[in-house]
Design a protein around this motif. Structure first.
Motif, PDB file in Angstrom:
ATOM      1  N   ALA A 292       0.836  -1.199   0.000  1.00 28.22           N
ATOM      2  CA  ALA A 292       0.000   0.000   0.000  1.00 28.22           C
ATOM      3  C   ALA A 292       0.871   1.248   0.000  1.00 28.22           C
ATOM      4  O   ALA A 292       2.078   1.193   0.225  1.00 28.22           O
ATOM      5  CB  ALA A 292      -0.924  -0.002   1.216  1.00 28.22           C
ATOM      6  N   ALA A 293       0.244   2.387  -0.242  1.00 31.06           N
ATOM      7  CA  ALA A 293       0.961   3.659  -0.174  1.00 31.06           C
ATOM      8  C   ALA A 293       1.415   3.923   1.259  1.00 31.06           C
ATOM      9  O   ALA A 293       0.854   3.389   2.217  1.00 31.06           O
ATOM     10  CB  ALA A 293       0.059   4.785  -0.670  1.00 31.06           C
ATOM     11  N   GLY A 298      -1.081   9.802   0.544  1.00 26.86           N
ATOM     12  CA  GLY A 298      -0.987   8.723  -0.432  1.00 26.86           C
ATOM     13  C   GLY A 298      -1.974   7.613  -0.167  1.00 26.86           C
ATOM     14  O   GLY A 298      -2.568   7.050  -1.092  1.00 26.86           O
ATOM     15  N   ARG A 299      -2.190   7.288   1.108  1.00 27.47           N
ATOM     16  CA  ARG A 299      -3.143   6.242   1.460  1.00 27.47           C
ATOM     17  C   ARG A 299      -4.569   6.643   1.111  1.00 27.47           C
ATOM     18  O   ARG A 299      -5.379   5.812   0.687  1.00 27.47           O
ATOM     19  CB  ARG A 299      -3.030   5.922   2.944  1.00 27.47           C
ATOM     20  CG  ARG A 299      -1.745   5.201   3.310  1.00 27.47           C
ATOM     21  CD  ARG A 299      -1.590   5.051   4.804  1.00 27.47           C
ATOM     22  NE  ARG A 299      -0.371   4.329   5.138  1.00 27.47           N
ATOM     23  CZ  ARG A 299       0.087   4.148   6.363  1.00 27.47           C
ATOM     24  NH1 ARG A 299      -0.585   4.641   7.393  1.00 27.47           N
ATOM     25  NH2 ARG A 299       1.196   3.486   6.564  1.00 27.47           N
ATOM     26  N   PHE A 302      -4.783   6.338  -2.631  1.00 28.14           N
ATOM     27  CA  PHE A 302      -4.712   4.904  -2.931  1.00 28.14           C
ATOM     28  C   PHE A 302      -6.072   4.241  -2.707  1.00 28.14           C
ATOM     29  O   PHE A 302      -6.561   3.473  -3.550  1.00 28.14           O
ATOM     30  CB  PHE A 302      -3.643   4.287  -2.032  1.00 28.14           C
ATOM     31  CG  PHE A 302      -3.546   2.783  -2.062  1.00 28.14           C
ATOM     32  CD1 PHE A 302      -2.847   2.137  -3.065  1.00 28.14           C
ATOM     33  CD2 PHE A 302      -4.127   2.018  -1.064  1.00 28.14           C
ATOM     34  CE1 PHE A 302      -2.740   0.750  -3.086  1.00 28.14           C
ATOM     35  CE2 PHE A 302      -4.020   0.637  -1.072  1.00 28.14           C
ATOM     36  CZ  PHE A 302      -3.322   0.002  -2.090  1.00 28.14           C
ATOM     37  N   CYS A 330      -3.945  -0.834  -8.105  1.00 29.53           N
ATOM     38  CA  CYS A 330      -3.500   0.177  -7.136  1.00 29.53           C
ATOM     39  C   CYS A 330      -2.096  -0.136  -6.635  1.00 29.53           C
ATOM     40  O   CYS A 330      -1.295   0.782  -6.409  1.00 29.53           O
ATOM     41  CB  CYS A 330      -4.478   0.254  -5.976  1.00 29.53           C
ATOM     42  SG  CYS A 330      -6.081   0.966  -6.420  1.00 29.53           S
ATOM     43  N   ASN A 331      -1.776  -1.425  -6.438  1.00 32.22           N
ATOM     44  CA  ASN A 331      -0.415  -1.801  -6.052  1.00 32.22           C
ATOM     45  C   ASN A 331       0.598  -1.308  -7.076  1.00 32.22           C
ATOM     46  O   ASN A 331       1.680  -0.814  -6.718  1.00 32.22           O
ATOM     47  CB  ASN A 331      -0.297  -3.312  -5.912  1.00 32.22           C
ATOM     48  CG  ASN A 331      -1.011  -3.882  -4.708  1.00 32.22           C
ATOM     49  OD1 ASN A 331      -1.273  -5.074  -4.624  1.00 32.22           O
ATOM     50  ND2 ASN A 331      -1.351  -3.029  -3.746  1.00 32.22           N
ATOM     51  N   SER A 333       0.364   1.234  -8.877  1.00 37.96           N
ATOM     52  CA  SER A 333       0.419   2.697  -8.862  1.00 37.96           C
ATOM     53  C   SER A 333       1.104   3.261  -7.623  1.00 37.96           C
ATOM     54  O   SER A 333       1.338   4.470  -7.556  1.00 37.96           O
ATOM     55  CB  SER A 333      -1.012   3.267  -8.935  1.00 37.96           C
ATOM     56  OG  SER A 333      -1.701   2.773 -10.060  1.00 37.96           O
ATOM     57  N   VAL A 334       1.417   2.403  -6.658  1.00 36.29           N
ATOM     58  CA  VAL A 334       1.975   2.878  -5.388  1.00 36.29           C
ATOM     59  C   VAL A 334       3.265   3.680  -5.562  1.00 36.29           C
ATOM     60  O   VAL A 334       3.409   4.749  -4.945  1.00 36.29           O
ATOM     61  CB  VAL A 334       2.170   1.703  -4.413  1.00 36.29           C
ATOM     62  CG1 VAL A 334       3.116   2.083  -3.272  1.00 36.29           C
ATOM     63  CG2 VAL A 334       0.824   1.278  -3.845  1.00 36.29           C
ATOM     64  N   ILE A 337       2.247   7.092  -6.685  1.00 37.61           N
ATOM     65  CA  ILE A 337       1.511   7.780  -5.621  1.00 37.61           C
ATOM     66  C   ILE A 337       2.458   8.265  -4.539  1.00 37.61           C
ATOM     67  O   ILE A 337       2.373   9.408  -4.069  1.00 37.61           O
ATOM     68  CB  ILE A 337       0.437   6.846  -5.028  1.00 37.61           C
ATOM     69  CG1 ILE A 337      -0.639   6.520  -6.079  1.00 37.61           C
ATOM     70  CG2 ILE A 337      -0.206   7.477  -3.797  1.00 37.61           C
ATOM     71  CD1 ILE A 337      -1.642   5.474  -5.613  1.00 37.61           C
ATOM     72  N   ASP A 338       3.382   7.408  -4.129  1.00 40.66           N
ATOM     73  CA  ASP A 338       4.343   7.788  -3.089  1.00 40.66           C
ATOM     74  C   ASP A 338       5.233   8.943  -3.533  1.00 40.66           C
ATOM     75  O   ASP A 338       5.588   9.817  -2.737  1.00 40.66           O
ATOM     76  CB  ASP A 338       5.204   6.590  -2.712  1.00 40.66           C
ATOM     77  CG  ASP A 338       4.473   5.592  -1.830  1.00 40.66           C
ATOM     78  OD1 ASP A 338       3.428   5.962  -1.266  1.00 40.66           O
ATOM     79  OD2 ASP A 338       4.948   4.447  -1.703  1.00 40.66           O
TER      80      ASP A 338
END
Length: 352
Positions: A292-293, A298-299, A302, A330-331, A333-334, A337-338
């Motif tokens: 996860a983010a 980010g979370r 996410f 989504c994984n 894209s982490v 995103i981070d």
């Protein structure tokens, strides 16, 4: 001793990995009990197979890599992966389905990336997607609730069904899923999606017995079980509340907007919340700290992204549920995103 560490700066979750894993496993008990009550012993059998194969796969792979087997096998991560996969596999699926999924989750998704803490994807969901794409018929053969079955199933019947494809009386999985009219029954999500494509309204579809008196016979209580377990994990500070709250809010927002525009062709928020693997994803899958983010912002992004993908696939996609696909997307894209949501380090100004 290894720890789960949240995003910097100075935000450490002081809990050893084995202790956290035990808490998460304990938190799944309400949902497991609900599944057994409404759908029989099948999922317990699938969980036993998945956990056993996951542990064996981990030990073999660690031995090949010349790693400390005892230290890593006792952290509980392989058990949790097998447990989550066993919960996700249909209770009547053949045993080899679960074996393939468990081996793939541990050996490919987890160990090939370097083991716990290095995997890009959630192992259980990656294995579930592999099985769903490779064996769509077996992976969509969910058992109807016990009260809808035309013949009762004992523990031995479930055992025979998983390992031979037939009950002790010779009934196949397809026959078990048929109602008294000879029509094969499906899950509430699958039933609603099929009925909408046939031109029925949501309200007409909800007249079918698979929906029961509320949302989906048995499925709503399984989701309530995961909800209770998730709240327990938040209370114990084993997971951050941000991801579950953001995911459920996002699913509420998108489903409410759709329902407000077209109630005849759109399910309500409660249906989305209490059907399929919604609560499992919210509290047990998306909250995986490895995949996860990391930052608070980010979370949130996410989880909202996961909610949007789940809604879009349920509404317009070809699969009735979308949890596993949403999690994997989504994984992936982490890292991005981070990169755009990581907090500034202490003492630095924006743009430095």
């Amino acid at each position: 001793m290894s720890f789960w560490i949240a995003s910097s700066p100075h935000n450490h979750i002081q809990g050893a990995t084995p202790k956290i894993m035990r808490l998460v496993i304990l938190a799944t008990l309400p949902a497991i009990i609900a599944q057994c009550y409404f759908f029989g012993w099948g999922n317990l059998i699938q969980i036993a197979i998945a956990v056993s194969v996951a542990l064996l796969s981990e030990m073999v792979f660690l031995a090949i890599r010349d790693k400390n087997i005892k230290a890593q096998i006792t952290d509980g991560s392989a058990i949790l992966t097998g447990l989550l996969l066993g919960l996700s596999v249909p209770s009547m699926a053949p045993w080899w389905i679960t074996v393939i999924g468990s081996i793939f989750a541990i050996c490919v998704v987890k160990q090939l990336y370097g083991g716990l803490g290095f995997n890009l994807f959630n192992p259980a969901m990656a294995a579930y997607v592999l099985l769903l794409v490779s064996f769509p018929l077996q992976m969509t053969s969910w058992q109807p609730a016990n009260e809808l079955l035309t013949q009762s199933l004992s523990f031995l019947d479930h055992l025979w069904l998983v390992f031979t494809g037939f009950t002790g009386d010779g009934y196949s999985a397809e026959q078990i899923r048929m109602n008294i009219d000879g029509i094969t029954m499906a899950t509430p999500l699958d039933t609603l999606k099929t009925d909408l494509t046939l031109g029925l309204t949501v309200f007409e579809s909800f007249e079918k017995p698979v929906f029961g008196d509320f949302i989906g016979l048995g499925w709503e209580w399984v989701n309530v079980g995961f909800l209770l377990g998730g709240l327990f994990l938040i209370y114990k500070k084993a997971i951050d509340w941000v991801i579950p709250a953001s995911f459920l809010f996002g699913l509420f927002f998108f489903s409410f907007m759709s329902y407000s525009i077209s109630p005849d062709s759109s399910a309500s928020t409660l249906f989305h919340w209490l059907s399929g693997g919604t609560m499992l994803a919210a509290f047990f899958i998306l909250t995986d700290p490895v995949s996860a983010a990391t930052s608070r912002k980010g979370r949130i992004f996410f989880a909202l992204m996961a909610a949007l993908i789940v809604f879009l696939i349920r509404k317009f996609g070809g699969y009735p549920d979308a949890i596993a696909f949403s999690v994997l997307l989504c994984n992936m894209s982490v890292p991005l995103i981070d990169q755009y949501t990581r907090p500034r380090t202490y003492g630095h100004q924006r743009g430095e």
